[in-house]
Motif scaffolding. Sequence first.
Motif, PDB file in Angstrom:
ATOM      1  N   ILE A   2       0.832  -1.201   0.000  1.00 36.63           N
ATOM      2  CA  ILE A   2       0.000   0.000   0.000  1.00 36.63           C
ATOM      3  C   ILE A   2       0.869   1.255   0.000  1.00 36.63           C
ATOM      4  O   ILE A   2       0.536   2.248  -0.647  1.00 36.63           O
ATOM      5  N   PHE A   3       2.018   1.206   0.692  1.00 41.13           N
ATOM      6  CA  PHE A   3       2.926   2.346   0.700  1.00 41.13           C
ATOM      7  C   PHE A   3       3.472   2.613  -0.702  1.00 41.13           C
ATOM      8  O   PHE A   3       3.577   3.760  -1.132  1.00 41.13           O
ATOM      9  N   ARG A   5       2.025   1.840  -3.516  1.00 42.65           N
ATOM     10  CA  ARG A   5       0.922   2.354  -4.335  1.00 42.65           C
ATOM     11  C   ARG A   5       0.694   3.835  -4.075  1.00 42.65           C
ATOM     12  O   ARG A   5       0.455   4.605  -4.999  1.00 42.65           O
ATOM     13  N   ILE A   6       0.762   4.238  -2.811  1.00 44.61           N
ATOM     14  CA  ILE A   6       0.570   5.650  -2.469  1.00 44.61           C
ATOM     15  C   ILE A   6       1.698   6.484  -3.050  1.00 44.61           C
ATOM     16  O   ILE A   6       1.464   7.552  -3.635  1.00 44.61           O
ATOM     17  N   CYS A 107     -10.468   5.959  -4.046  1.00 42.84           N
ATOM     18  CA  CYS A 107      -9.276   5.255  -3.557  1.00 42.84           C
ATOM     19  C   CYS A 107      -9.331   4.913  -2.075  1.00 42.84           C
ATOM     20  O   CYS A 107      -8.512   4.136  -1.600  1.00 42.84           O
ATOM     21  N   ALA A 108     -10.242   5.494  -1.318  1.00 43.59           N
ATOM     22  CA  ALA A 108     -10.308   5.253   0.126  1.00 43.59           C
ATOM     23  C   ALA A 108     -10.423   3.766   0.484  1.00 43.59           C
ATOM     24  O   ALA A 108      -9.805   3.337   1.458  1.00 43.59           O
ATOM     25  N   LEU A 110      -8.927   1.355  -0.689  1.00 44.78           N
ATOM     26  CA  LEU A 110      -7.597   0.739  -0.743  1.00 44.78           C
ATOM     27  C   LEU A 110      -6.929   0.732   0.626  1.00 44.78           C
ATOM     28  O   LEU A 110      -6.163  -0.169   0.946  1.00 44.78           O
ATOM     29  N   LEU A 111      -7.222   1.741   1.438  1.00 45.75           N
ATOM     30  CA  LEU A 111      -6.633   1.809   2.771  1.00 45.75           C
ATOM     31  C   LEU A 111      -7.132   0.695   3.680  1.00 45.75           C
ATOM     32  O   LEU A 111      -6.508   0.374   4.673  1.00 45.75           O
ATOM     33  N   PHE A 112      -8.268   0.118   3.330  1.00 41.11           N
ATOM     34  CA  PHE A 112      -8.850  -0.968   4.121  1.00 41.11           C
ATOM     35  C   PHE A 112      -8.662  -2.323   3.453  1.00 41.11           C
ATOM     36  O   PHE A 112      -9.300  -3.306   3.820  1.00 41.11           O
ATOM     37  N   GLY A 116     -10.486  -0.431  -4.999  1.00 40.79           N
ATOM     38  CA  GLY A 116     -11.022   0.910  -5.169  1.00 40.79           C
ATOM     39  C   GLY A 116     -12.055   0.935  -6.281  1.00 40.79           C
ATOM     40  O   GLY A 116     -12.186  -0.011  -7.062  1.00 40.79           O
TER      41      GLY A 116
END
Length: 130
Positions: A2-3, A5-6, A107-108, A110-112, A116
């Motif tokens: 995830i890091f 991807r961000i 995209c939110a 994706l954090l969970f 997305g």
Amino acid sequence: MIFKRICAQLIDFVLGILMIYLVFVVVIPLYAGFLPNDFLTVFIAIFLMGLFYFGLQYPFMQNHQTLGKAFFHLVIISTDPYRKDVPVAVIIQREILCKMMSCFFICAPLLFGKAGGHEESTHTKIVQLS
């Protein structure tokens, strides 16, 4: 992942900001005096921003990546069982949905750890190259 991807998203975002800066600071002053109205100037500016951004990203999109994803060795793959390859048009659609629409709402998830909205609508996902 995830890091990564961000960070890849941030690289692509900064690239987009640089394209906007280039068009408004360098290109528009060159042709604005020749055009009869501001509407045409803005229309051409928006067209050039898209052309520059996607023109720079196109070689990466042919490899199922963007510039940011290539930097972090990420690749876009298809989750559609009927489509093995991801066409460039789908990657462009994915980028427009993610960046030009509301990135927070799309995209939110994706954090969970969920897909997305841009991934669900284009039937794609991001994986790490080995």
